[in-house]
Design an enzyme around this catalytic site. Structure first.
Site, PDB file in Angstrom:
ATOM      1  N   GLY A   9       0.822  -1.224   0.000  1.00  0.00           N
ATOM      2  CA  GLY A   9       0.000   0.000   0.000  1.00  0.00           C
ATOM      3  C   GLY A   9       0.846   1.261   0.000  1.00  0.00           C
ATOM      4  O   GLY A   9       0.383   2.329   0.391  1.00  0.00           O
ATOM      5  N   PHE A  13      -1.897   7.352   0.328  1.00  0.00           N
ATOM      6  CA  PHE A  13      -1.770   8.633   1.029  1.00  0.00           C
ATOM      7  C   PHE A  13      -0.618   8.593   2.044  1.00  0.00           C
ATOM      8  O   PHE A  13       0.337   9.381   1.965  1.00  0.00           O
ATOM      9  CB  PHE A  13      -3.124   8.894   1.713  1.00  0.00           C
ATOM     10  CG  PHE A  13      -3.179   9.991   2.709  1.00  0.00           C
ATOM     11  CD1 PHE A  13      -2.582  11.225   2.466  1.00  0.00           C
ATOM     12  CD2 PHE A  13      -3.877   9.806   3.903  1.00  0.00           C
ATOM     13  CE1 PHE A  13      -2.680  12.253   3.403  1.00  0.00           C
ATOM     14  CE2 PHE A  13      -3.977  10.822   4.831  1.00  0.00           C
ATOM     15  CZ  PHE A  13      -3.366  12.041   4.590  1.00  0.00           C
ATOM     16  N   ILE A  14      -0.667   7.662   2.952  1.00  0.00           N
ATOM     17  CA  ILE A  14       0.358   7.592   4.000  1.00  0.00           C
ATOM     18  C   ILE A  14       1.632   6.968   3.439  1.00  0.00           C
ATOM     19  O   ILE A  14       2.749   7.453   3.670  1.00  0.00           O
ATOM     20  CB  ILE A  14      -0.167   6.779   5.213  1.00  0.00           C
ATOM     21  CG1 ILE A  14      -1.412   7.458   5.804  1.00  0.00           C
ATOM     22  CG2 ILE A  14       0.923   6.621   6.269  1.00  0.00           C
ATOM     23  CD1 ILE A  14      -2.163   6.634   6.846  1.00  0.00           C
ATOM     24  N   GLY A  15       1.464   5.882   2.662  1.00  0.00           N
ATOM     25  CA  GLY A  15       2.622   5.131   2.173  1.00  0.00           C
ATOM     26  C   GLY A  15       3.555   5.961   1.310  1.00  0.00           C
ATOM     27  O   GLY A  15       4.786   5.858   1.425  1.00  0.00           O
ATOM     28  N   VAL A  62      -2.504  -7.664  -2.602  1.00  0.00           N
ATOM     29  CA  VAL A  62      -2.177  -8.523  -1.455  1.00  0.00           C
ATOM     30  C   VAL A  62      -3.109  -9.734  -1.361  1.00  0.00           C
ATOM     31  O   VAL A  62      -2.779 -10.718  -0.699  1.00  0.00           O
ATOM     32  CB  VAL A  62      -2.192  -7.747  -0.110  1.00  0.00           C
ATOM     33  CG1 VAL A  62      -1.065  -6.747  -0.014  1.00  0.00           C
ATOM     34  CG2 VAL A  62      -3.545  -7.094   0.150  1.00  0.00           C
ATOM     35  N   LEU A  83       0.489  -1.624   4.912  1.00  0.00           N
ATOM     36  CA  LEU A  83      -0.476  -0.531   4.811  1.00  0.00           C
ATOM     37  C   LEU A  83      -1.632  -0.844   3.869  1.00  0.00           C
ATOM     38  O   LEU A  83      -2.671  -0.191   3.928  1.00  0.00           O
ATOM     39  CB  LEU A  83       0.222   0.754   4.314  1.00  0.00           C
ATOM     40  CG  LEU A  83       0.868   1.683   5.339  1.00  0.00           C
ATOM     41  CD1 LEU A  83       1.967   1.001   6.130  1.00  0.00           C
ATOM     42  CD2 LEU A  83       1.441   2.924   4.652  1.00  0.00           C
ATOM     43  N   SER A 128      -5.914   0.594  13.154  1.00  0.00           N
ATOM     44  CA  SER A 128      -6.901   1.674  13.242  1.00  0.00           C
ATOM     45  C   SER A 128      -7.553   1.762  14.611  1.00  0.00           C
ATOM     46  O   SER A 128      -7.822   0.740  15.247  1.00  0.00           O
ATOM     47  CB  SER A 128      -7.989   1.441  12.194  1.00  0.00           C
ATOM     48  OG  SER A 128      -9.036   2.353  12.384  1.00  0.00           O
ATOM     49  N   TYR A 189     -15.134  -3.266   8.600  1.00  0.00           N
ATOM     50  CA  TYR A 189     -13.770  -2.734   8.445  1.00  0.00           C
ATOM     51  C   TYR A 189     -12.997  -2.881   9.751  1.00  0.00           C
ATOM     52  O   TYR A 189     -11.860  -3.381   9.773  1.00  0.00           O
ATOM     53  CB  TYR A 189     -13.834  -1.254   8.022  1.00  0.00           C
ATOM     54  CG  TYR A 189     -12.505  -0.521   8.147  1.00  0.00           C
ATOM     55  CD1 TYR A 189     -11.443  -0.804   7.296  1.00  0.00           C
ATOM     56  CD2 TYR A 189     -12.318   0.465   9.134  1.00  0.00           C
ATOM     57  CE1 TYR A 189     -10.225  -0.133   7.413  1.00  0.00           C
ATOM     58  CE2 TYR A 189     -11.113   1.141   9.252  1.00  0.00           C
ATOM     59  CZ  TYR A 189     -10.066   0.839   8.397  1.00  0.00           C
ATOM     60  OH  TYR A 189      -8.859   1.498   8.524  1.00  0.00           O
TER      61      TYR A 189
HETATM   62  N1  LIG Z   1      -6.129   7.429   6.634  1.00  0.00           N
HETATM   63  C1  LIG Z   1      -6.623   7.166   7.831  1.00  0.00           C
HETATM   64  O1  LIG Z   1      -7.312   8.011   8.445  1.00  0.00           O
HETATM   65  C2  LIG Z   1      -6.333   5.845   8.502  1.00  0.00           C
HETATM   66  C3  LIG Z   1      -6.783   5.661   9.815  1.00  0.00           C
HETATM   67  C4  LIG Z   1      -6.544   4.436  10.429  1.00  0.00           C
HETATM   68  C5  LIG Z   1      -5.851   3.444   9.762  1.00  0.00           C
HETATM   69  N2  LIG Z   1      -5.442   3.654   8.479  1.00  0.00           N
HETATM   70  C6  LIG Z   1      -4.758   2.565   7.795  1.00  0.00           C
HETATM   71  O2  LIG Z   1      -3.606   3.056   7.152  1.00  0.00           O
HETATM   72  C7  LIG Z   1      -3.364   2.304   5.952  1.00  0.00           C
HETATM   73  C8  LIG Z   1      -3.094   3.233   4.783  1.00  0.00           C
HETATM   74  O3  LIG Z   1      -4.188   4.110   4.650  1.00  0.00           O
HETATM   75  P1  LIG Z   1      -4.181   5.357   3.662  1.00  0.00           P
HETATM   76  O4  LIG Z   1      -4.963   6.416   4.340  1.00  0.00           O
HETATM   77  O5  LIG Z   1      -2.826   5.637   3.175  1.00  0.00           O
HETATM   78  O6  LIG Z   1      -5.104   4.781   2.519  1.00  0.00           O
HETATM   79  P2  LIG Z   1      -4.950   4.864   0.931  1.00  0.00           P
HETATM   80  O7  LIG Z   1      -6.217   4.288   0.390  1.00  0.00           O
HETATM   81  O8  LIG Z   1      -4.548   6.214   0.494  1.00  0.00           O
HETATM   82  O9  LIG Z   1      -3.736   3.880   0.664  1.00  0.00           O
HETATM   83  C9  LIG Z   1      -3.878   2.507   0.645  1.00  0.00           C
HETATM   84  C10 LIG Z   1      -3.052   1.994  -0.512  1.00  0.00           C
HETATM   85  O10 LIG Z   1      -3.227   0.581  -0.533  1.00  0.00           O
HETATM   86  C11 LIG Z   1      -3.466   0.180  -1.868  1.00  0.00           C
HETATM   87  N3  LIG Z   1      -4.269  -1.028  -1.839  1.00  0.00           N
HETATM   88  C12 LIG Z   1      -5.590  -1.155  -1.537  1.00  0.00           C
HETATM   89  N4  LIG Z   1      -5.965  -2.413  -1.662  1.00  0.00           N
HETATM   90  C13 LIG Z   1      -4.864  -3.112  -2.038  1.00  0.00           C
HETATM   91  C14 LIG Z   1      -4.628  -4.459  -2.352  1.00  0.00           C
HETATM   92  N5  LIG Z   1      -5.622  -5.351  -2.342  1.00  0.00           N
HETATM   93  N6  LIG Z   1      -3.374  -4.844  -2.690  1.00  0.00           N
HETATM   94  C15 LIG Z   1      -2.363  -3.938  -2.754  1.00  0.00           C
HETATM   95  N7  LIG Z   1      -2.539  -2.638  -2.497  1.00  0.00           N
HETATM   96  C16 LIG Z   1      -3.778  -2.228  -2.136  1.00  0.00           C
HETATM   97  C17 LIG Z   1      -4.175   1.336  -2.535  1.00  0.00           C
HETATM   98  O11 LIG Z   1      -4.009   1.340  -3.944  1.00  0.00           O
HETATM   99  C18 LIG Z   1      -3.518   2.523  -1.856  1.00  0.00           C
HETATM  100  O12 LIG Z   1      -2.419   2.989  -2.619  1.00  0.00           O
HETATM  101  C19 LIG Z   1      -4.563   1.380   5.778  1.00  0.00           C
HETATM  102  O13 LIG Z   1      -4.205   0.106   6.231  1.00  0.00           O
HETATM  103  C20 LIG Z   1      -5.623   1.963   6.690  1.00  0.00           C
HETATM  104  O14 LIG Z   1      -6.489   0.972   7.199  1.00  0.00           O
HETATM  105  C21 LIG Z   1      -5.660   4.839   7.828  1.00  0.00           C
END
Ligand SMILES: NC(=O)c1ccc[n+]([C@@H]2O[C@H](COP(=O)([O-])OP(=O)(O)OC[C@H]3O[C@@H](n4cnc5c(N)ncnc54)[C@H](O)[C@@H]3O)[C@@H](O)[C@H]2O)c1
Length: 364
Positions: A9, A13-15, A62, A83, A128, A189
């Site tokens: 991932g 956004f975070i990655g 994944v 992620l 989360s 979720y």
């Molecule tokens: N943003 C938040 O507020 C928040 C809060 C709590 C936890 N999280 C956790 O942080 C992590 C990253 O979140 P984010 O905000 O960067 O989200 P995001 O959707 O921007 O990034 C997730 C990335 O994972 C990729 N992805 C999704 N499904 C996939 C799959 N099946 N195989 C491979 N790649 C896949 C997407 O293409 C995306 O680039 C997640 O695990 C999320 O549960 C985020």
């Protein structure tokens, strides 16, 4: 110093910000990003993401054990950031199979792949705060209870309060979430995110690697998908406002969240690779402050240069939304030697400035 890092991932956004932060910390690290460029996040037919030189991008899912196995085999990672996930709370009710296939089976595929190479020493999970459900409340005697799920029939009548067990003495006030609270996931979720934690901690017992669980609150900031309607309330608001819309603020406007700026979350992820945290540690990552959604929406309107009255409080509600969220960041401060740095005013301004420039140029 870690040299080989795999980020599932990592195009999100975070990655994507994590990649840059890791390279700033040590430019010699070899980083592999494994990401399926999910259309909900990246749009249909997304261009290949642009990473700093030397970062290996592998397009893959994944949920596809073979593809994940291949990238693990190739990268031989010492450090893994997990992620990749399906992230929409509301959507998870409609697509529980997809959510489990990606979040739960995706994690078991990762575990099995890591076992085969046996090079990994640490796995850091983007977990989360959703696992807390309604979270903790202190009653009139100072005893902490976990809030019970809210009932749709009460909410339809305008009662948005969180019920507590019968033995709690009212009035009660919400408390900041900490790992000592029993989990109480209130959505599909949330259940899948909790399962990720359990799986990584259990599989890590007796393995060479240690799992670190970072439970994020609401992460916000530049770079969060403006097109994903299922997650990122501030990005959704920014997009609606820039399109000239009015915001529908749910319940009575007093839903409270802990908004943590993306760079603070990334800093916590980097710290998790540096500090020796014991296997299975669960650390809460947030700003440590709760803000109501209405206050946050008005702050965003002002940061966008708009009058701060483009909203109505609708009384609508969504199953699975929780009433109050705030992190107790003391454990993270102590163990990661980390603390949140970005004020909410500065963070919202950065989001607003970015959203304005994106909205002008991008086809959302
Ligand atoms: N943003 C938040 O507020 C928040 C809060 C709590 C936890 N999280 C956790 O942080 C992590 C990253 O979140 P984010 O905000 O960067 O989200 P995001 O959707 O921007 O990034 C997730 C990335 O994972 C990729 N992805 C999704 N499904 C996939 C799959 N099946 N195989 C491979 N790649 C896949 C997407 O293409 C995306 O680039 C997640 O695990 C999320 O549960 C985020």
């Amino acid at each position: 110093m870690t040299k080989r890092v795999l980020i599932t991932g990592g195009a999100g956004f975070i990655g994507s910000r994590l990649v840059k932060a890791l390279l700033r910390q040590d430019p010699d690290q070899q980083i592999w990003v494994f990401d399926n460029l999910h259309p909900q996040v990246h749009g249909d037919n997304p261009a290949s993401p642009v990473f700093p030189e030397g970062v290996h991008f592998v397009l893959g899912d994944v949920a596809d054990a073979e593809a994940l196995n291949a990238v693990v085999e190739k990268s031989q990672p010492e450090l893994v950031y997990h992620l990749a996930a399906e992230t929409g709370t509301g959507q998870s009710y409609d697509e529980p199979t997809r959510y489990c296939a990606v979040n739960v089976l995706g994690t078991t595929h990762l575990i099995e792949a890591l076992r085969r190479v046996d090079t990994t020493r640490r796995v850091v999970l983007a977990a989360s705060r959703a696992v807390y459900g309604e979270g903790g409340y202190r009653d009139a005697d100072g005893v902490e209870f976990v809030g019970l799920p809210r009932q749709p029939q009460n909410m339809a009548e305008g009662d948005f309060s969180v019920p507590l067990p019968k033995n709690a003495r009212l009035p009660a006030t919400p408390s900041a979430s900490h790992a000592g609270l029993p989990p109480a996931p209130a959505s599909v979720y949330a259940s899948t995110k909790l399962m990720q934690e359990y799986l990584l901690c259990q599989a890590g017992e007796g393995a060479e690697w240690e799992a670190t669980i970072l439970r994020f609150q609401n992460v916000y900031g530049p770079g969060q998908s403006l097109r994903n309607p299922y997650t990122g309330v501030l990005s959704i608001f920014a997009r609606q406002l820039l399109a000239g819309g009015q915001l529908a603020i749910f319940e009575d406007g007093d839903i409270a969240r802990d908004f943590v700026f993306v760079d603070d979350v990334v800093a916590a992820l980097v710290c998790a690779s540096i500090n020796p945290v014991t296997h299975g540690s669960i650390l809460d990552i947030g700003s440590g402050e709760a803000v109501t959604i209405l206050d946050m929406a008005r702050m965003l309107m002002r940061a966008l240069g708009l009058p701060d009255n483009a909203y109505s409080v609708t009384g609508q509600f969504r199953i699975g939304d929780i009433r109050y969220a705030c992190a107790d960041v003391s454990a993270a401060k102590g163990q990661l030697k980390w603390s949140p740095q970005v004020s909410i005013q500065s963070g919202v301004q950065q989001l607003a400035d970015w959203a304005k420039s994106e909205f002008k140029t991008a086809t959302l």
